[in-house]
Design a protein around this motif. Structure first.
Motif, PDB file in Angstrom:
ATOM      1  N   GLY A  73       0.814  -1.210   0.000  1.00 49.10           N
ATOM      2  CA  GLY A  73       0.000   0.000   0.000  1.00 49.10           C
ATOM      3  C   GLY A  73       0.846   1.258   0.000  1.00 49.10           C
ATOM      4  N   ALA A  74       1.961   1.242   0.747  1.00 58.85           N
ATOM      5  CA  ALA A  74       2.833   2.414   0.824  1.00 58.85           C
ATOM      6  C   ALA A  74       3.448   2.742  -0.527  1.00 58.85           C
ATOM      7  CB  ALA A  74       3.925   2.168   1.856  1.00 58.85           C
ATOM      8  N   LEU A  75       3.784   1.725  -1.319  1.00 60.87           N
ATOM      9  CA  LEU A  75       4.343   1.959  -2.652  1.00 60.87           C
ATOM     10  C   LEU A  75       3.315   2.659  -3.545  1.00 60.87           C
ATOM     11  CD1 LEU A  75       6.193  -1.437  -3.229  1.00 60.87           C
ATOM     12  CD2 LEU A  75       7.242   0.793  -2.782  1.00 60.87           C
ATOM     13  N   CYS A  76       2.044   2.251  -3.432  1.00 61.10           N
ATOM     14  CA  CYS A  76       0.984   2.916  -4.202  1.00 61.10           C
ATOM     15  C   CYS A  76       0.827   4.370  -3.763  1.00 61.10           C
ATOM     16  CB  CYS A  76      -0.337   2.175  -4.023  1.00 61.10           C
ATOM     17  SG  CYS A  76      -0.336   0.479  -4.642  1.00 61.10           S
ATOM     18  N   TYR A  77       0.836   4.589  -2.464  1.00 62.89           N
ATOM     19  CA  TYR A  77       0.682   5.951  -1.952  1.00 62.89           C
ATOM     20  C   TYR A  77       1.892   6.818  -2.277  1.00 62.89           C
ATOM     21  CZ  TYR A  77      -3.724   6.003   0.579  1.00 62.89           C
ATOM     22  OH  TYR A  77      -5.054   6.029   0.901  1.00 62.89           O
ATOM     23  N   ALA A  78       3.069   6.212  -2.337  1.00 61.40           N
ATOM     24  CA  ALA A  78       4.272   6.974  -2.657  1.00 61.40           C
ATOM     25  C   ALA A  78       4.178   7.560  -4.064  1.00 61.40           C
ATOM     26  CB  ALA A  78       5.510   6.088  -2.530  1.00 61.40           C
ATOM     27  N   GLU A  79       3.660   6.770  -5.015  1.00 58.19           N
ATOM     28  CA  GLU A  79       3.492   7.312  -6.370  1.00 58.19           C
ATOM     29  C   GLU A  79       2.474   8.441  -6.393  1.00 58.19           C
ATOM     30  OE1 GLU A  79       1.854   5.994 -10.773  1.00 58.19           O
ATOM     31  OE2 GLU A  79       3.128   4.589  -9.670  1.00 58.19           O
ATOM     32  N   LEU A  80       1.343   8.251  -5.722  1.00 57.22           N
ATOM     33  CA  LEU A  80       0.321   9.291  -5.696  1.00 57.22           C
ATOM     34  C   LEU A  80       0.828  10.566  -5.025  1.00 57.22           C
ATOM     35  CD1 LEU A  80      -2.769   7.081  -4.759  1.00 57.22           C
ATOM     36  CD2 LEU A  80      -2.479   8.343  -6.895  1.00 57.22           C
ATOM     37  N   ALA A  81       1.503  10.416  -3.893  1.00 60.51           N
ATOM     38  CA  ALA A  81       1.932  11.580  -3.111  1.00 60.51           C
ATOM     39  C   ALA A  81       3.054  12.352  -3.794  1.00 60.51           C
ATOM     40  CB  ALA A  81       2.373  11.137  -1.716  1.00 60.51           C
ATOM     41  N   GLY A  88      -4.332  18.246   0.505  1.00 62.39           N
ATOM     42  CA  GLY A  88      -5.560  17.481   0.692  1.00 62.39           C
ATOM     43  C   GLY A  88      -5.362  15.988   0.656  1.00 62.39           C
ATOM     44  N   GLY A  89      -4.186  15.504   0.220  1.00 61.87           N
ATOM     45  CA  GLY A  89      -3.905  14.077   0.210  1.00 61.87           C
ATOM     46  C   GLY A  89      -4.897  13.289  -0.624  1.00 61.87           C
ATOM     47  N   VAL A  90      -5.505  12.260  -0.028  1.00 61.55           N
ATOM     48  CA  VAL A  90      -6.429  11.382  -0.742  1.00 61.55           C
ATOM     49  C   VAL A  90      -7.609  12.167  -1.309  1.00 61.55           C
ATOM     50  CG1 VAL A  90      -7.970   9.381  -0.501  1.00 61.55           C
ATOM     51  CG2 VAL A  90      -5.753   9.395   0.644  1.00 61.55           C
ATOM     52  N   TYR A  91      -8.030  13.203  -0.629  1.00 64.03           N
ATOM     53  CA  TYR A  91      -9.105  14.062  -1.158  1.00 64.03           C
ATOM     54  C   TYR A  91      -8.756  14.549  -2.561  1.00 64.03           C
ATOM     55  CZ  TYR A  91     -11.573  18.465  -1.939  1.00 64.03           C
ATOM     56  OH  TYR A  91     -12.290  19.485  -2.504  1.00 64.03           O
ATOM     57  N   TYR A  92      -7.532  14.989  -2.739  1.00 62.39           N
ATOM     58  CA  TYR A  92      -7.105  15.503  -4.039  1.00 62.39           C
ATOM     59  C   TYR A  92      -7.033  14.382  -5.084  1.00 62.39           C
ATOM     60  CZ  TYR A  92      -4.355  17.980  -7.552  1.00 62.39           C
ATOM     61  OH  TYR A  92      -3.908  18.551  -8.731  1.00 62.39           O
ATOM     62  N   TYR A  93      -6.531  13.205  -4.696  1.00 65.69           N
ATOM     63  CA  TYR A  93      -6.447  12.088  -5.644  1.00 65.69           C
ATOM     64  C   TYR A  93      -7.842  11.676  -6.126  1.00 65.69           C
ATOM     65  CZ  TYR A  93      -2.212  11.576  -2.730  1.00 65.69           C
ATOM     66  OH  TYR A  93      -1.085  11.799  -1.999  1.00 65.69           O
ATOM     67  N   ILE A 224       0.802  15.099   4.456  1.00 64.54           N
ATOM     68  CA  ILE A 224       1.920  15.991   4.752  1.00 64.54           C
ATOM     69  C   ILE A 224       2.834  16.136   3.545  1.00 64.54           C
ATOM     70  CG2 ILE A 224       1.896  15.541   7.235  1.00 64.54           C
ATOM     71  CD1 ILE A 224       4.224  13.607   6.821  1.00 64.54           C
ATOM     72  N   ALA A 225       2.393  15.608   2.374  1.00 68.42           N
ATOM     73  CA  ALA A 225       3.235  15.641   1.175  1.00 68.42           C
ATOM     74  C   ALA A 225       3.582  17.067   0.760  1.00 68.42           C
ATOM     75  CB  ALA A 225       2.531  14.913   0.024  1.00 68.42           C
ATOM     76  N   ALA A 226       2.642  18.009   0.953  1.00 69.17           N
ATOM     77  CA  ALA A 226       2.888  19.397   0.552  1.00 69.17           C
ATOM     78  C   ALA A 226       3.781  20.134   1.534  1.00 69.17           C
ATOM     79  CB  ALA A 226       1.557  20.135   0.404  1.00 69.17           C
ATOM     80  N   GLU A 227       4.031  19.550   2.724  1.00 71.42           N
ATOM     81  CA  GLU A 227       4.790  20.253   3.755  1.00 71.42           C
ATOM     82  C   GLU A 227       6.142  19.600   4.059  1.00 71.42           C
ATOM     83  OE1 GLU A 227       2.088  21.608   7.143  1.00 71.42           O
ATOM     84  OE2 GLU A 227       0.781  20.214   6.064  1.00 71.42           O
ATOM     85  N   ILE A 228       6.463  18.509   3.360  1.00 71.18           N
ATOM     86  CA  ILE A 228       7.714  17.813   3.632  1.00 71.18           C
ATOM     87  C   ILE A 228       8.819  18.337   2.725  1.00 71.18           C
ATOM     88  CG2 ILE A 228       7.262  15.923   2.008  1.00 71.18           C
ATOM     89  CD1 ILE A 228       8.517  14.019   4.044  1.00 71.18           C
ATOM     90  N   GLN A 229      10.002  18.498   3.256  1.00 76.50           N
ATOM     91  CA  GLN A 229      11.134  18.980   2.484  1.00 76.50           C
ATOM     92  C   GLN A 229      11.624  17.895   1.519  1.00 76.50           C
ATOM     93  OE1 GLN A 229      13.993  20.109   5.469  1.00 76.50           O
ATOM     94  NE2 GLN A 229      12.676  21.684   6.355  1.00 76.50           N
ATOM     95  N   ASN A 230      12.102  18.350   0.343  1.00 75.93           N
ATOM     96  CA  ASN A 230      12.637  17.420  -0.659  1.00 75.93           C
ATOM     97  C   ASN A 230      11.677  16.252  -0.869  1.00 75.93           C
ATOM     98  OD1 ASN A 230      14.362  16.223  -2.490  1.00 75.93           O
ATOM     99  ND2 ASN A 230      15.799  15.452  -0.952  1.00 75.93           N
ATOM    100  N   ARG A 231      10.439  16.613  -1.212  1.00 72.54           N
ATOM    101  CA  ARG A 231       9.355  15.629  -1.188  1.00 72.54           C
ATOM    102  C   ARG A 231       9.571  14.463  -2.143  1.00 72.54           C
ATOM    103  NH1 ARG A 231       6.261  20.000  -3.988  1.00 72.54           N
ATOM    104  NH2 ARG A 231       5.621  20.720  -1.929  1.00 72.54           N
ATOM    105  N   ARG A 232      10.227  14.674  -3.254  1.00 72.48           N
ATOM    106  CA  ARG A 232      10.369  13.592  -4.225  1.00 72.48           C
ATOM    107  C   ARG A 232      11.145  12.412  -3.649  1.00 72.48           C
ATOM    108  NH1 ARG A 232      11.274  16.184 -10.273  1.00 72.48           N
ATOM    109  NH2 ARG A 232       9.286  17.322 -10.340  1.00 72.48           N
ATOM    110  N   SER A 395       8.040  11.016 -10.539  1.00 72.78           N
ATOM    111  CA  SER A 395       9.389  10.779 -10.027  1.00 72.78           C
ATOM    112  C   SER A 395       9.536   9.386  -9.424  1.00 72.78           C
ATOM    113  CB  SER A 395       9.758  11.839  -8.990  1.00 72.78           C
ATOM    114  OG  SER A 395       8.825  11.846  -7.925  1.00 72.78           O
ATOM    115  N   PHE A 396       8.406   8.808  -9.015  1.00 72.15           N
ATOM    116  CA  PHE A 396       8.417   7.423  -8.520  1.00 72.15           C
ATOM    117  C   PHE A 396       7.243   6.682  -9.127  1.00 72.15           C
ATOM    118  CE2 PHE A 396       6.785   4.212  -5.551  1.00 72.15           C
ATOM    119  CZ  PHE A 396       7.889   3.381  -5.488  1.00 72.15           C
TER     120      PHE A 396
END
Length: 451
Positions: A73-81, A88-93, A224-232, A395-396
Motif C-alpha cells: 500500500g505504501a508503494l501505491c501511496y508513494a506514487e500518488l503523493a 488534501g492528500g487522498v481528497y485531491y487524488y 503531509i506531502a505538501a509540507e515535507i522537504q525534498n518531497r520527491r 518521479s516514482f
C-alpha cells in the motif's frame, strides 16, 4: 499607480494569502507516521491474533505479512503523493480521478467519521489507561479523552513547530518504552504454557483483520506531502523507513509476549502487555505499561489531529459552504479553523461514546467500513490516473504495475467486507453520516449556481 506602488501591492497581497510551507524534515515525517500507527492496537490485538494461531511461528508470520501488505500500500501511496503533492492528500487524488462530488464525500467522511472517529477512539484508550494511574471519578476515561483532544488541538493551533516537536518527543518515548518491554520479555525465562488447540476455520483471514488494524495509519503520509522537504525523495523514504521500523517493533514485541507468557496464556489474555509486565515485575510493571500505553495513544492522537485538519483545509478551498476552513494562518502556519471544527466534532463523538458506555467499541464500529471503502477508492484512483494522465512526470512509479495496486485493492475490498460483517450498529451510523453529506453537496451546488 507607479511601478513601485504596484510591486508593493502585489507583495502585500501575496503575503496575506498564506499557504503550507515545506517545514517537515524526514525525521519529522517518520515520527508522525510511527506515532499514528503505533497507537493502541499493538497492546490489544496480539492476543486476538494468537487466538487464531497454532504455533509461535504462525503468530510471527501473521505480523510479518501485515508489514508486507502495508509496504504494498505504501508503494501505491508513494506514487500518488510524489506525483500529486497536495495538502488534501487522498481528497485531491479522488477529486482528480473521480470528480469533485466523490472528493467532497471523502472529505466530508474524513471530517465527520474517519479522522474524528479515530481521534475519539485513541482518546478513549488514553483515558482508559490514564484512569488506571489516576482516576477522576465515574466518567474518568471520557474526561481524560476530552481534555486530551482539547489540549492537543490547542497545541497544534499554536503552531507547526510546537505540534511537530511534541509529536517527535511522544514518538521517541513510545518507541523507547516498547523496546524496554521487548528487552524485559526477551530476557525472561521462557513460558511455554499449554498447547493451543488447532486453529479454527477461516482463522487466517480473521487474524489478518486484527493485524492490519494495528498497522493502519501509515497512509497519513499523503496529507503531509505538501509540507515535507525534498518531497520527491523523502515521501518514499519516510514511508519505507516508518513501515520498516513499525514491522520490526511489532515482530519483537510479539516475540517478547510469546517468550514471557507462552502462546496459550497470550491467547487468553485480555491485556497482554500488562499481563507480561505483571508476571515479571508485579504491580509496578503493570503501572509502567499503563503509563506507556497512555503516552503511546497520546502520541497517536496528536499525530491524527495534526494530519486530519489538512483535508478540512483543502475542502474549504474548493467548496464555498466550508470556505471558513480554507484559510491557512501564516504566522503559526496552521489551518486554525479546520483544527477547531475537527476538535469540536471529535468532542461530540466523545460524548456519543460516553452515552453508549462503550467508547472504544463504538468508535471502531463507526469508522471501519467508511475507512476501508475510501481506502479502496484511493487504490483504484492510482489505476485511473495512470491511464488518464500518462503525460504527467512521475518521479516514482510503483513497481510491478498493475499487479501491485490490484493486490492493494483486493486487500482493501476484503477488509471492507469484513468490517461490514463483524461490526455492529455503529457501522450503520457511520455510513448514515456519510450519506448525510449528499444533501450538503447538492445545497453547495445550488448556492454556486445562484452566485
Amino acid at each position: 499607480m507607479s511601478r513601485r506602488e504596484t510591486y508593493n501591492l502585489i507583495e502585500e497581497l501575496g503575503s496575506s494569502v498564506a499557504t503550507p510551507k515545506q517545514s517537515l524534515t524526514l525525521p519529522d515525517a517518520v515520527a508522525l507516521i510511527v506515532g499514528i500507527v503505533i497507537g493502541a492496537g499493538i497492546f490489544e490485538t496480539p492476543a486476538l491474533v494468537a487466538n487464531y494461531a497454532n504455533s509461535d511461528l504462525a503468530v510471527l508470520l501473521f505480523w510479518l505479512i501485515g508489514g508486507l501488505v502495508s509496504l504494498v500500500g505504501a508503494l501505491c501511496y508513494a506514487e500518488l503523493a510524489t506525483t500529486y503533492p497536495d495538502v488534501g492528500g487522498v481528497y485531491y487524488y479522488l477529486k482528480r480521478a473521480f470528480g469533485r462530488q466523490v472528493g467532497f464525500l471523502f472529505a466530508w467522511a474524513r471530517m465527520t467519521v474517519i479522522q474524528t472517529g479515530s481521534i475519539a477512539l485513541l482518546a478513549f484508550v488514553f483515558g482508559d489507561y490514564a484512569s488506571q494511574i489516576w482516576r477522576l471519578g465515574t466518567f474518568s476515561p471520557s474526561i481524560y479523552a476530552a481534555v486530551a483532544i482539547a489540549l492537543l488541538t490547542a497545541l497544534n493551533i499554536v503552531g507547526l513547530q510546537q505540534g511537530k516537536w511534541t509529536q517527535n518527543l511522544l514518538s521517541a518515548a513510545k518507541v523507547l518504552g516498547l523496546l524496554l518491554v521487548v528487552i524485559i520479555g526477551l530476557t525472561a525465562i521462557p513460558n511455554t504454557g499449554d498447547a493451543v488447540a488447532s486453529s479454527p476455520s477461516g482463522s487466517w483471514g480473521l487474524a489478518m483483520v486484527f493485524v492490519l488494524l494495528s498497522y493502519g495509519g501509515w497512509n497519513e503520509a499523503a496529507y503531509i506531502a505538501a509540507e515535507i522537504q525534498n518531497r520527491r525523495r523523502n515521501i518514499l523514504r519516510s514511508l519505507l523507513l516508518s513501515i520498516g521500523i513499525i514491522t520490526v517493533i511489532y515482530l519483537l514485541i510479539n516475540l517478547a509476549y510469546l517468550r514471557g507468557l507462552g502462546l496459550a496464556n497470550m491467547a487468553k489474555s485480555e491485556a497482554v502487555a500488562a499481563d507480561l509486565m505483571r508476571s515479571l515485575w508485579g504491580a509496578p510493571g503493570a503501572f509502567f505499561v499503563s503509563l506507556l500505553i497512555a503516552v503511546s495513544t497520546l502520541g497517536a492522537t496528536n499525530a491524527t489531529i495534526f494530519t486530519g485538519a489538512r483535508t478540512n483545509y483543502a475542502l474549504g478551498q474548493d467548496f464555498s459552504l466550508f470556505s471558513f476552513m480554507g484559510r491557512w494562518q501564516q504566522r503559526p502556519s496552521t489551518p486554525t479553523y479546520a483544527l477547531l471544527l475537527q476538535g469540536a466534532i471529535a468532542l461530540a463523538l466523545v460524548l456519543l461514546g460516553t452515552l453508549t458506555r462503550k467508547g472504544f467499541e463504538t468508535m471502531v464500529d463507526y469508522t471501519a467500513p467508511v475507512f476501508w471503502f475510501f481506502f479502496l477508492l484511493s487504490g483504484i484512483s492510482l489505476l485511473v490516473l495512470r491511464q488518464r494522465e500518462p503525460q504527467i512526470p512521475r518521479s516514482f512509479r510503483v513497481p510491478f504495475y498493475p499487479l501491485t495496486p490490484l493486490l492493494f485493492c483486493a486487500v482493501c475490498a476484503y477488509l471492507l467486507y469484513s468490517s461490514l460483517v463483524y461490526t455492529g450498529v455503529g457501522a450503520l451510523v457511520g455510513v448514515a453520516v456519510v450519506v448525510a453529506g449528499i444533501p450538503l453537496l447538492l445545497w453547495n451546488r445550488y448556492r454556486q449556481g445562484r452566485a
